[in-house]
Design a protein around this motif. Structure first.
Motif, PDB file in Angstrom:
ATOM      1  N   ARG A   1       0.818  -1.218   0.000  1.00  0.00           N
ATOM      2  CA  ARG A   1       0.000   0.000   0.000  1.00  0.00           C
ATOM      3  C   ARG A   1       0.849   1.263   0.000  1.00  0.00           C
ATOM      4  NH1 ARG A   1      -4.921  -1.902   4.154  1.00  0.00           N
ATOM      5  NH2 ARG A   1      -5.454  -3.780   2.952  1.00  0.00           N
ATOM      6  N   ASP A   2       2.151   1.087  -0.243  1.00  0.00           N
ATOM      7  CA  ASP A   2       3.084   2.208  -0.411  1.00  0.00           C
ATOM      8  C   ASP A   2       3.049   3.184   0.764  1.00  0.00           C
ATOM      9  OD1 ASP A   2       3.947   1.320  -2.952  1.00  0.00           O
ATOM     10  OD2 ASP A   2       2.166   2.177  -3.871  1.00  0.00           O
ATOM     11  N   LEU A   3       3.048   2.645   1.967  1.00  0.00           N
ATOM     12  CA  LEU A   3       3.123   3.510   3.139  1.00  0.00           C
ATOM     13  C   LEU A   3       4.506   4.154   3.172  1.00  0.00           C
ATOM     14  CD1 LEU A   3       1.325   4.239   5.616  1.00  0.00           C
ATOM     15  CD2 LEU A   3       2.603   2.515   6.906  1.00  0.00           C
ATOM     16  N   PRO A   4       4.582   5.495   3.251  1.00  0.00           N
ATOM     17  CA  PRO A   4       5.881   6.173   3.169  1.00  0.00           C
ATOM     18  C   PRO A   4       6.669   6.071   4.476  1.00  0.00           C
ATOM     19  CG  PRO A   4       4.154   7.776   3.508  1.00  0.00           C
ATOM     20  CD  PRO A   4       3.460   6.446   3.364  1.00  0.00           C
ATOM     21  N   ILE A   5       7.248   4.916   4.709  1.00  0.00           N
ATOM     22  CA  ILE A   5       7.949   4.667   5.958  1.00  0.00           C
ATOM     23  C   ILE A   5       9.109   3.708   5.725  1.00  0.00           C
ATOM     24  CG2 ILE A   5       6.399   2.736   6.499  1.00  0.00           C
ATOM     25  CD1 ILE A   5       8.004   5.161   9.014  1.00  0.00           C
ATOM     26  N   LYS A   6      10.188   3.928   6.454  1.00  0.00           N
ATOM     27  CA  LYS A   6      11.293   2.982   6.455  1.00  0.00           C
ATOM     28  C   LYS A   6      11.135   2.079   7.676  1.00  0.00           C
ATOM     29  CE  LYS A   6      16.283   2.467   6.975  1.00  0.00           C
ATOM     30  NZ  LYS A   6      17.579   3.173   7.235  1.00  0.00           N
ATOM     31  N   LEU A   7      11.131   0.783   7.460  1.00  0.00           N
ATOM     32  CA  LEU A   7      11.050  -0.184   8.553  1.00  0.00           C
ATOM     33  C   LEU A   7      12.465  -0.684   8.841  1.00  0.00           C
ATOM     34  CD1 LEU A   7       7.889  -2.153   7.420  1.00  0.00           C
ATOM     35  CD2 LEU A   7       8.029  -0.312   9.100  1.00  0.00           C
ATOM     36  N   CYS A   8      12.931  -0.479  10.066  1.00  0.00           N
ATOM     37  CA  CYS A   8      14.332  -0.745  10.362  1.00  0.00           C
ATOM     38  C   CYS A   8      14.574  -2.041  11.121  1.00  0.00           C
ATOM     39  CB  CYS A   8      14.925   0.425  11.154  1.00  0.00           C
ATOM     40  SG  CYS A   8      14.163   0.681  12.777  1.00  0.00           S
ATOM     41  N   GLN A   9      13.517  -2.629  11.695  1.00  0.00           N
ATOM     42  CA  GLN A   9      13.703  -3.842  12.491  1.00  0.00           C
ATOM     43  C   GLN A   9      12.356  -4.521  12.691  1.00  0.00           C
ATOM     44  OE1 GLN A   9      15.603  -6.832  14.521  1.00  0.00           O
ATOM     45  NE2 GLN A   9      16.685  -5.064  13.699  1.00  0.00           N
ATOM     46  N   LEU A  10      12.380  -5.851  12.693  1.00  0.00           N
ATOM     47  CA  LEU A  10      11.197  -6.651  13.003  1.00  0.00           C
ATOM     48  C   LEU A  10      11.578  -7.641  14.097  1.00  0.00           C
ATOM     49  CD1 LEU A  10       8.286  -7.602  12.389  1.00  0.00           C
ATOM     50  CD2 LEU A  10       9.247  -9.078  10.602  1.00  0.00           C
ATOM     51  N   ILE A  11      10.866  -7.575  15.219  1.00  0.00           N
ATOM     52  CA  ILE A  11      11.088  -8.503  16.332  1.00  0.00           C
ATOM     53  C   ILE A  11       9.855  -9.384  16.465  1.00  0.00           C
ATOM     54  CG2 ILE A  11      11.362  -8.733  18.836  1.00  0.00           C
ATOM     55  CD1 ILE A  11      13.885  -7.703  17.576  1.00  0.00           C
ATOM     56  N   LEU A  12      10.064 -10.691  16.412  1.00  0.00           N
ATOM     57  CA  LEU A  12       8.963 -11.648  16.501  1.00  0.00           C
ATOM     58  C   LEU A  12       9.208 -12.603  17.664  1.00  0.00           C
ATOM     59  CD1 LEU A  12       8.735 -12.561  12.693  1.00  0.00           C
ATOM     60  CD2 LEU A  12       7.338 -10.883  13.930  1.00  0.00           C
ATOM     61  N   PHE A  13       8.296 -12.601  18.623  1.00  0.00           N
ATOM     62  CA  PHE A  13       8.359 -13.576  19.707  1.00  0.00           C
ATOM     63  C   PHE A  13       7.437 -14.746  19.351  1.00  0.00           C
ATOM     64  CE2 PHE A  13       9.008  -9.439  21.934  1.00  0.00           C
ATOM     65  CZ  PHE A  13      10.278  -9.672  22.447  1.00  0.00           C
ATOM     66  N   TYR A  14       8.010 -15.931  19.198  1.00  0.00           N
ATOM     67  CA  TYR A  14       7.282 -17.195  18.919  1.00  0.00           C
ATOM     68  C   TYR A  14       6.069 -16.980  18.004  1.00  0.00           C
ATOM     69  CZ  TYR A  14       6.047 -15.213  23.523  1.00  0.00           C
ATOM     70  OH  TYR A  14       5.790 -14.348  24.572  1.00  0.00           O
ATOM     71  N   PRO A  15       6.305 -16.548  16.757  1.00  0.00           N
ATOM     72  CA  PRO A  15       5.191 -16.129  15.894  1.00  0.00           C
ATOM     73  C   PRO A  15       4.427 -17.276  15.234  1.00  0.00           C
ATOM     74  CG  PRO A  15       7.244 -15.993  14.698  1.00  0.00           C
ATOM     75  CD  PRO A  15       7.618 -16.365  16.108  1.00  0.00           C
ATOM     76  N   VAL A  16       3.179 -17.011  14.919  1.00  0.00           N
ATOM     77  CA  VAL A  16       2.403 -17.816  13.975  1.00  0.00           C
ATOM     78  C   VAL A  16       2.792 -17.359  12.574  1.00  0.00           C
ATOM     79  CG1 VAL A  16       0.088 -18.279  13.060  1.00  0.00           C
ATOM     80  CG2 VAL A  16       0.453 -18.161  15.534  1.00  0.00           C
ATOM     81  N   THR A  17       3.151 -18.296  11.703  1.00  0.00           N
ATOM     82  CA  THR A  17       3.482 -17.931  10.320  1.00  0.00           C
ATOM     83  C   THR A  17       2.728 -18.771   9.297  1.00  0.00           C
ATOM     84  OG1 THR A  17       5.374 -19.456  10.115  1.00  0.00           O
ATOM     85  CG2 THR A  17       5.812 -17.261  11.039  1.00  0.00           C
ATOM     86  N   ASP A  18       1.951 -19.758   9.769  1.00  0.00           N
ATOM     87  CA  ASP A  18       1.214 -20.623   8.853  1.00  0.00           C
ATOM     88  C   ASP A  18      -0.093 -21.045   9.520  1.00  0.00           C
ATOM     89  OD1 ASP A  18       0.292 -22.458   7.002  1.00  0.00           O
ATOM     90  OD2 ASP A  18       2.221 -23.463   6.751  1.00  0.00           O
ATOM     91  N   THR A  19      -1.210 -20.596   8.985  1.00  0.00           N
ATOM     92  CA  THR A  19      -2.513 -20.982   9.539  1.00  0.00           C
ATOM     93  C   THR A  19      -3.173 -22.089   8.726  1.00  0.00           C
ATOM     94  OG1 THR A  19      -3.671 -19.265   8.265  1.00  0.00           O
ATOM     95  CG2 THR A  19      -2.897 -18.665  10.488  1.00  0.00           C
ATOM     96  N   ALA A  20      -2.539 -22.493   7.626  1.00  0.00           N
ATOM     97  CA  ALA A  20      -3.129 -23.494   6.730  1.00  0.00           C
ATOM     98  C   ALA A  20      -2.613 -24.900   6.998  1.00  0.00           C
ATOM     99  CB  ALA A  20      -2.862 -23.117   5.279  1.00  0.00           C
ATOM    100  N   GLU A  21      -1.350 -25.020   7.389  1.00  0.00           N
ATOM    101  CA  GLU A  21      -0.741 -26.325   7.612  1.00  0.00           C
ATOM    102  C   GLU A  21       0.033 -26.331   8.924  1.00  0.00           C
ATOM    103  OE1 GLU A  21       1.577 -27.496   4.259  1.00  0.00           O
ATOM    104  OE2 GLU A  21      -0.046 -27.206   2.819  1.00  0.00           O
ATOM    105  N   LYS A  22       0.259 -27.528   9.440  1.00  0.00           N
ATOM    106  CA  LYS A  22       0.934 -27.686  10.725  1.00  0.00           C
ATOM    107  C   LYS A  22       2.312 -28.306  10.540  1.00  0.00           C
ATOM    108  CE  LYS A  22      -3.479 -28.389  13.131  1.00  0.00           C
ATOM    109  NZ  LYS A  22      -4.312 -29.328  13.907  1.00  0.00           N
TER     110      LYS A  22
END
Length: 315
Positions: free
Chosen positions: A171-192
């Motif tokens: 969506r072309d949000l005018p922002i620089k993202l400098c870091q992503l921190i994920l604590f024990y994330p969900v990354t797949d809701t379709a398969e286990k």
């Protein structure tokens, strides 16, 4: 497979096992259980600013946590909370937000999106993005620096933080993202992944609990098969290559270990600076839960996460 937990985690799990599983509760009952577990006195050295951001006919309550002694415009961390899309609140996650604000000398923006099953996909994504967009465009009104942001989240909040990166790009949000921190994330809701089998019965987070939560948020199984809801499988390499430097903290005993590790590997293969670390002896939610967040391992993980955020934001 028996999980090896530290004494504090094991004691908490033993006590929790005496009660009825969350998935046998109503959402309202389950929320109150977690609110009771998380009761604490807010810290005096971190302030909370509350306001609301309109999204369609709903106003999204948003909290900004910031150090009391902070002055001037503060760097910004945008945090999406976990709780299976059903649970979680500024109170439930308050201590963790205070830690991050205190240790980074930054402001932590916390959108309190509508829970499932009362609202379902994509409402939670859209509400959170509406707050992110507002913060990017109006940060100065709240004393925030928003030319560069860091994103963070725990469990399904990590899932939503990943989606915020994707939506910011598409969506072309005018922002620089400098870091992503994920604590024990969900990354797949379709398969286990295989760790769903290994930790089918926990400790703490179980397969049946995750089934309950995913079903509440994504009752239509077809909605689980896209890049936003299952980025591990459906996000393209090109899309992932645009992600900011990422650190993923996994639990030592958790059905979500496999998908968290696999997502980290996908980011690495896409050329993103990515680290993923496993906290042995810790259950899911270990950096958030009041009874166990004071363990040496949990504190060390939060300290490292805060250090990465602080350096990325150049505080």
């Amino acid at each position: 497979m028996a999980a090896s937990l530290d004494l504090v985690n094991q004691s908490f799990v033993n006590e929790l096992s005496k009660g009825t599983p969350l998935y046998e509760k109503t959402p309202t009952e389950a929320r109150q259980i977690l609110e009771d577990v998380q009761k604490h006195t807010p810290a005096s050295d971190v302030t909370q600013e509350e306001f609301k951001i309109p999204y369609e006919s709903y106003n999204v309550k948003t909290i900004i946590f910031r150090p009391t002694d902070a002055s001037g415009y503060l760097p910004t961390i945008f945090y999406t909370h976990g709780g299976g899309w059903i649970l979680g609140s500024p109170t439930v996650h308050g201590s963790l937000m205070e830690d991050l604000a205190r240790q980074t000398s930054a402001a932590v923006v916390f959108p309190y999106y509508s829970p499932a099953p009362e609202k379902q996909y994509p409402t939670q994504f859209e509400q959170s993005f509406a707050v992110l967009k507002y913060i990017v465009e109006n940060g100065e009104k709240h004393g925030l620096k928003t030319d560069t942001l860091a994103l963070a989240g725990d469990s399904v909040g990590g899932h939503m933080a990943i989606a915020m990166v994707q939506l910011a790009h598409t969506r072309d949000l005018p922002i620089k993202l400098c870091q992503l921190i994920l604590f024990y994330p969900v990354t797949d809701t379709a398969e286990k992944s295989a760790t769903y089998t290994i930790y089918k019965d926990g400790p703490y987070l179980t397969e049946r609990t995750m089934d309950w939560m995913i079903g509440a948020f994504l009752p239509n199984e077809e909605d689980r098969r896209n890049a936003l809801t299952s980025p591990l499988k459906y996000a393209s390499d090109e899309e992932l290559s645009k992600f900011p430097p990422t650190t993923i903290f996994l639990s030592g005993a958790d059905p979500l270990i496999g998908e968290g590790r696999a997502f980290g590997l996908r980011l690495q293969k896409a050329g993103v600076e990515t680290a993923f670390l496993t906290a042995d002896g810790q259950i899911h939610d270990y950096v958030m839960l009041e009874p166990i967040r004071g363990t040496a391992t949990a504190k060390a993980v939060v300290n490292l996460a805060a250090l990465h955020l602080k350096r990325a934001l150049d505080v």
